[in-house]
Design a protein around this motif. Structure first.
Motif, PDB file in Angstrom:
ATOM      1  N   GLU A   1       0.803  -1.221   0.000  1.00  0.00           N
ATOM      2  CA  GLU A   1       0.000   0.000   0.000  1.00  0.00           C
ATOM      3  C   GLU A   1       0.843   1.283   0.000  1.00  0.00           C
ATOM      4  OE1 GLU A   1      -3.738   1.877   2.511  1.00  0.00           O
ATOM      5  OE2 GLU A   1      -3.372  -0.295   2.589  1.00  0.00           O
ATOM      6  N   GLN A   2       1.938   1.275   0.728  1.00  0.00           N
ATOM      7  CA  GLN A   2       2.841   2.437   0.768  1.00  0.00           C
ATOM      8  C   GLN A   2       4.140   2.115   0.031  1.00  0.00           C
ATOM      9  OE1 GLN A   2       1.988   5.428   1.999  1.00  0.00           O
ATOM     10  NE2 GLN A   2      -0.042   4.609   2.457  1.00  0.00           N
ATOM     11  N   TRP A   3       4.002   1.577  -1.153  1.00  0.00           N
ATOM     12  CA  TRP A   3       5.168   1.048  -1.874  1.00  0.00           C
ATOM     13  C   TRP A   3       6.234   2.099  -2.157  1.00  0.00           C
ATOM     14  CZ3 TRP A   3       6.662   2.951  -6.582  1.00  0.00           C
ATOM     15  CH2 TRP A   3       5.717   3.715  -7.277  1.00  0.00           C
TER      16      TRP A   3
ATOM     17  N   TRP B   1      14.160  -0.332  -7.786  1.00  0.00           N
ATOM     18  CA  TRP B   1      13.687  -0.365  -9.182  1.00  0.00           C
ATOM     19  C   TRP B   1      14.842  -0.197 -10.163  1.00  0.00           C
ATOM     20  CZ3 TRP B   1       8.970  -2.114  -9.047  1.00  0.00           C
ATOM     21  CH2 TRP B   1       8.127  -1.774  -7.988  1.00  0.00           C
ATOM     22  N   TYR B   2      15.849   0.597  -9.772  1.00  0.00           N
ATOM     23  CA  TYR B   2      17.001   0.833 -10.649  1.00  0.00           C
ATOM     24  C   TYR B   2      17.729  -0.481 -10.959  1.00  0.00           C
ATOM     25  CZ  TYR B   2      20.039   0.207  -6.597  1.00  0.00           C
ATOM     26  OH  TYR B   2      20.690  -0.331  -5.515  1.00  0.00           O
ATOM     27  N   ARG B   3      17.789  -1.371  -9.955  1.00  0.00           N
ATOM     28  CA  ARG B   3      18.457  -2.668 -10.149  1.00  0.00           C
ATOM     29  C   ARG B   3      17.673  -3.528 -11.144  1.00  0.00           C
ATOM     30  NH1 ARG B   3      19.333  -4.851  -4.725  1.00  0.00           N
ATOM     31  NH2 ARG B   3      21.039  -3.350  -4.700  1.00  0.00           N
ATOM     32  N   ALA B   4      16.353  -3.468 -11.038  1.00  0.00           N
ATOM     33  CA  ALA B   4      15.513  -4.216 -11.978  1.00  0.00           C
ATOM     34  C   ALA B   4      15.760  -3.741 -13.410  1.00  0.00           C
ATOM     35  CB  ALA B   4      14.042  -4.054 -11.612  1.00  0.00           C
ATOM     36  N   ILE B   5      16.011  -2.429 -13.569  1.00  0.00           N
ATOM     37  CA  ILE B   5      16.256  -1.870 -14.904  1.00  0.00           C
ATOM     38  C   ILE B   5      17.529  -2.444 -15.512  1.00  0.00           C
ATOM     39  CG2 ILE B   5      16.888   0.237 -16.169  1.00  0.00           C
ATOM     40  CD1 ILE B   5      14.928   1.770 -14.319  1.00  0.00           C
ATOM     41  N   TRP B   6      18.649  -2.410 -14.763  1.00  0.00           N
ATOM     42  CA  TRP B   6      19.887  -2.874 -15.392  1.00  0.00           C
ATOM     43  C   TRP B   6      19.924  -4.388 -15.577  1.00  0.00           C
ATOM     44  CZ3 TRP B   6      23.126  -6.184 -12.863  1.00  0.00           C
ATOM     45  CH2 TRP B   6      23.275  -6.105 -11.471  1.00  0.00           C
ATOM     46  N   VAL B   7      19.241  -5.121 -14.710  1.00  0.00           N
ATOM     47  CA  VAL B   7      19.153  -6.576 -14.899  1.00  0.00           C
ATOM     48  C   VAL B   7      18.353  -6.885 -16.168  1.00  0.00           C
ATOM     49  CG1 VAL B   7      18.182  -8.720 -13.965  1.00  0.00           C
ATOM     50  CG2 VAL B   7      19.468  -7.182 -12.468  1.00  0.00           C
ATOM     51  N   GLU B   8      17.246  -6.151 -16.390  1.00  0.00           N
ATOM     52  CA  GLU B   8      16.447  -6.324 -17.608  1.00  0.00           C
ATOM     53  C   GLU B   8      17.258  -5.947 -18.856  1.00  0.00           C
ATOM     54  OE1 GLU B   8      13.445  -7.498 -18.352  1.00  0.00           O
ATOM     55  OE2 GLU B   8      12.747  -7.914 -16.317  1.00  0.00           O
TER      56      GLU B   8
ATOM     57  N   LEU C   1       8.846   3.836 -14.614  1.00  0.00           N
ATOM     58  CA  LEU C   1       7.721   4.592 -14.051  1.00  0.00           C
ATOM     59  C   LEU C   1       7.719   4.486 -12.532  1.00  0.00           C
ATOM     60  CD1 LEU C   1       4.777   3.665 -16.485  1.00  0.00           C
ATOM     61  CD2 LEU C   1       6.119   5.774 -16.461  1.00  0.00           C
ATOM     62  N   SER C   2       7.979   3.289 -12.030  1.00  0.00           N
ATOM     63  CA  SER C   2       7.996   3.068 -10.578  1.00  0.00           C
ATOM     64  C   SER C   2       9.069   3.924  -9.914  1.00  0.00           C
ATOM     65  CB  SER C   2       8.257   1.588 -10.272  1.00  0.00           C
ATOM     66  OG  SER C   2       7.232   0.781 -10.825  1.00  0.00           O
ATOM     67  N   LEU C   3      10.186   4.093 -10.602  1.00  0.00           N
ATOM     68  CA  LEU C   3      11.290   4.896 -10.074  1.00  0.00           C
ATOM     69  C   LEU C   3      10.938   6.385 -10.043  1.00  0.00           C
ATOM     70  CD1 LEU C   3      14.108   4.299  -9.026  1.00  0.00           C
ATOM     71  CD2 LEU C   3      14.976   4.481 -11.361  1.00  0.00           C
ATOM     72  N   ARG C   4      10.109   6.824 -10.974  1.00  0.00           N
ATOM     73  CA  ARG C   4       9.748   8.247 -11.052  1.00  0.00           C
ATOM     74  C   ARG C   4       8.624   8.635 -10.078  1.00  0.00           C
ATOM     75  NH1 ARG C   4      11.687  11.170 -15.553  1.00  0.00           N
ATOM     76  NH2 ARG C   4      13.646  10.186 -16.146  1.00  0.00           N
ATOM     77  N   ILE C   5       7.727   7.699  -9.800  1.00  0.00           N
ATOM     78  CA  ILE C   5       6.609   8.019  -8.895  1.00  0.00           C
ATOM     79  C   ILE C   5       7.137   8.176  -7.468  1.00  0.00           C
ATOM     80  CG2 ILE C   5       4.421   7.198  -7.922  1.00  0.00           C
ATOM     81  CD1 ILE C   5       4.030   5.583 -10.550  1.00  0.00           C
TER      82      ILE C   5
ATOM     83  N   LYS D   1      21.359   5.323 -10.172  1.00  0.00           N
ATOM     84  CA  LYS D   1      20.104   4.762  -9.648  1.00  0.00           C
ATOM     85  C   LYS D   1      18.893   5.530 -10.199  1.00  0.00           C
ATOM     86  CE  LYS D   1      22.308   2.965  -5.496  1.00  0.00           C
ATOM     87  NZ  LYS D   1      22.327   2.879  -4.036  1.00  0.00           N
ATOM     88  N   THR D   2      18.982   5.887 -11.490  1.00  0.00           N
ATOM     89  CA  THR D   2      17.923   6.659 -12.138  1.00  0.00           C
ATOM     90  C   THR D   2      17.417   5.940 -13.382  1.00  0.00           C
ATOM     91  OG1 THR D   2      19.553   7.878 -13.461  1.00  0.00           O
ATOM     92  CG2 THR D   2      18.847   8.877 -11.375  1.00  0.00           C
ATOM     93  N   PHE D   3      16.268   6.417 -13.870  1.00  0.00           N
ATOM     94  CA  PHE D   3      15.718   5.939 -15.140  1.00  0.00           C
ATOM     95  C   PHE D   3      16.039   6.980 -16.205  1.00  0.00           C
ATOM     96  CE2 PHE D   3      11.809   5.884 -17.991  1.00  0.00           C
ATOM     97  CZ  PHE D   3      12.303   4.869 -18.795  1.00  0.00           C
TER      98      PHE D   3
END
Length: 206
Positions: free
Chosen positions: A24-26, A33-40, A75-79, A120-122
């Motif tokens: 709820e308070q994600w 999220w930044y780690r998910a980006i570079w792994v992808e 998007l998750s990183l920006r919100i 650690k950015t998008f």
């Protein structure tokens, strides 16, 4: 609002809704999220091909799907729980409209990954550069994003966690039904996501 900003707002809203379903308070949890980006990015490079010692042909369809996944994390990183979705959409629209490109797709992808690792950015401009070099438009991104996000919600609502969800019906997997539904709809419609969900529900065995 321009059509592009409207689509970006819809995607931000959908991402927030999906993340909220998980926690709820994600946005205050510090998820990496930044780690998910570079792994992808690394996974995507395998689909594109980088090994000089053997013949490899880029799997463009899979690369596009991976870019859609990266956008979820971007998007998750920006919100941040403070900035309005409209303001975030305007920022993203400006960055996506000014693509940064290296000499080839692989190097542009590395710029995207480097920003995620080091800062650690998008890096939306590098992301736009990848889109351009693979021949992907914002409409392609929107269709792919809304479809994937809506299917994820549909699965959760129909017993995916409990193991009762039916993934194949009428001899086709749910993602194949999704492709058919998306093709039949107008992506410019403000209720595009709701129409995708309704289309899945109409086809799903009762």
């Amino acid at each position: 609002m321009s059509a592009n900003i409207t689509k970006l707002v819809v995607m931000l809203e959908m991402q927030n809704a999906m993340n909220t379903k998980v926690h709820e308070q994600w946005f205050s949890q510090g998820f990496e999220w930044y780690r998910a980006i570079w792994v992808e990015c690394a996974e995507m490079l395998d689909h594109y091909g980088w090994k000089w010692w053997k013949k490899q042909t880029p799997d463009t369809e899979q690369v596009i799907l991976e870019l859609v996944d990266i956008f979820h994390f971007g998007l998750s990183l920006r919100i941040d729980g403070k900035t309005s979705f409209e303001d975030l959409a305007k920022q993203l629209d400006t960055e996506l409209a000014s693509p940064e490109q290296a000499a080839d797709f692989k190097q542009t992808l590395e710029q995207l990954a480097a920003s995620a690792v080091a800062e650690k950015t998008f890096n939306a401009a590098a992301f736009a550069g990848c889109m351009q070099q693979i021949g992907m438009s914002l409409d392609d991104l929107y269709r792919g994003y809304v479809g994937k996000n809506t299917l994820n919600f549909f699965r959760q609502d129909h017993g995916y966690k409990e193991g009762s969800y039916i993934k194949v019906w009428d001899e086709k997997e749910d993602n194949e039904h999704l492709v058919d539904i998306v093709k039949s709809l107008d992506t410019e419609h403000p209720d595009f996501a709701k129409q995708v969900y309704a289309g899945l529900k109409a086809r799903y065995p009762a």
